[in-house]
Design a protein around this motif. Sequence first.
Motif, PDB file in Angstrom:
ATOM      1  N   ALA A 108       8.662  -4.934   0.584  1.00 27.85           N
ATOM      2  CA  ALA A 108       8.219  -4.367   1.854  1.00 27.85           C
ATOM      3  C   ALA A 108       6.750  -3.997   1.688  1.00 27.85           C
ATOM      4  O   ALA A 108       6.407  -3.125   0.881  1.00 27.85           O
ATOM      5  N   CYS A 109       5.883  -4.693   2.418  1.00 30.96           N
ATOM      6  CA  CYS A 109       4.442  -4.496   2.325  1.00 30.96           C
ATOM      7  C   CYS A 109       3.967  -3.650   3.504  1.00 30.96           C
ATOM      8  O   CYS A 109       4.475  -3.803   4.617  1.00 30.96           O
ATOM      9  N   ARG A 110       2.964  -2.795   3.244  1.00 29.42           N
ATOM     10  CA  ARG A 110       2.390  -2.020   4.340  1.00 29.42           C
ATOM     11  C   ARG A 110       1.026  -1.494   3.930  1.00 29.42           C
ATOM     12  O   ARG A 110       0.732  -1.332   2.753  1.00 29.42           O
ATOM     13  N   PHE A 111       0.210  -1.257   4.927  1.00 33.64           N
ATOM     14  CA  PHE A 111      -1.081  -0.640   4.708  1.00 33.64           C
ATOM     15  C   PHE A 111      -0.944   0.859   4.908  1.00 33.64           C
ATOM     16  O   PHE A 111      -0.280   1.306   5.839  1.00 33.64           O
ATOM     17  N   VAL A 112      -1.551   1.630   4.003  1.00 38.23           N
ATOM     18  CA  VAL A 112      -1.545   3.088   4.099  1.00 38.23           C
ATOM     19  C   VAL A 112      -2.997   3.568   4.051  1.00 38.23           C
ATOM     20  O   VAL A 112      -3.854   2.905   3.463  1.00 38.23           O
ATOM     21  N   PRO A 113      -3.270   4.709   4.673  1.00 34.97           N
ATOM     22  CA  PRO A 113      -4.638   5.248   4.569  1.00 34.97           C
ATOM     23  C   PRO A 113      -5.033   5.403   3.103  1.00 34.97           C
ATOM     24  O   PRO A 113      -4.238   5.875   2.282  1.00 34.97           O
ATOM     25  N   LEU A 114      -6.234   5.003   2.775  1.00 33.77           N
ATOM     26  CA  LEU A 114      -6.700   5.054   1.393  1.00 33.77           C
ATOM     27  C   LEU A 114      -6.547   6.454   0.806  1.00 33.77           C
ATOM     28  O   LEU A 114      -6.148   6.607  -0.348  1.00 33.77           O
ATOM     29  N   ALA A 115      -6.803   7.458   1.600  1.00 33.10           N
ATOM     30  CA  ALA A 115      -6.709   8.830   1.107  1.00 33.10           C
ATOM     31  C   ALA A 115      -5.292   9.216   0.698  1.00 33.10           C
ATOM     32  O   ALA A 115      -5.100  10.153  -0.078  1.00 33.10           O
ATOM     33  N   ASP A 116      -4.276   8.498   1.180  1.00 33.13           N
ATOM     34  CA  ASP A 116      -2.870   8.807   0.876  1.00 33.13           C
ATOM     35  C   ASP A 116      -2.260   7.882  -0.174  1.00 33.13           C
ATOM     36  O   ASP A 116      -1.080   8.016  -0.500  1.00 33.13           O
ATOM     37  N   ALA A 117      -3.035   6.936  -0.696  1.00 32.02           N
ATOM     38  CA  ALA A 117      -2.478   5.904  -1.576  1.00 32.02           C
ATOM     39  C   ALA A 117      -2.140   6.403  -2.977  1.00 32.02           C
ATOM     40  O   ALA A 117      -1.180   5.935  -3.585  1.00 32.02           O
ATOM     41  N   GLY A 118      -2.886   7.350  -3.503  1.00 31.14           N
ATOM     42  CA  GLY A 118      -2.684   7.802  -4.875  1.00 31.14           C
ATOM     43  C   GLY A 118      -1.276   8.256  -5.196  1.00 31.14           C
ATOM     44  O   GLY A 118      -0.668   7.766  -6.151  1.00 31.14           O
TER      45      GLY A 118
END
Length: 144
Positions: A108-118
């Motif tokens: 399951a692929c998705r884009f997340v805000p960079l600030a929330d990726a860690g």
Amino acid sequence: MTRTGPTGIELLVFNYPTRPDAGHHAPGGGVDPGERPDDGAVRETVEETGIAGTLRHAGVVGTELGHYTNGHPYIALYFHLVTDEPRDAWTHTMIGDPAAWDTGLTVACRFVPLADAGPLLRTSWLDQSRFLHHLVTPAGQPAR
């Protein structure tokens, strides 16, 4: 891999719905014999995510030296790819090396805000959040 989304810079992550214990990952993998590392990064991204948008190299964000569990050394290069992928989320069946444990599994692929990726990338056996600080959020702050 990043894109500019409606809320700013977003990072592509994926997980294995049938293997929740595997956590979240960013695309990555090995280089085939005779293959350039930057070309391998693009190939692995397509094989692992089925990305449909164009991909552009935006540099190397990190390197790492280590040893596999069998003792053999490795060198890891972390590339920053940029895409114009229009989908926010999708599923894909992994393709590539028939001997790899995840070939044939659905991701399951998705884009997340960079600030929330860690925090997401710290859920897997391989903490891929180590080089996020080299990417910058729209507010000019390093990703956490």
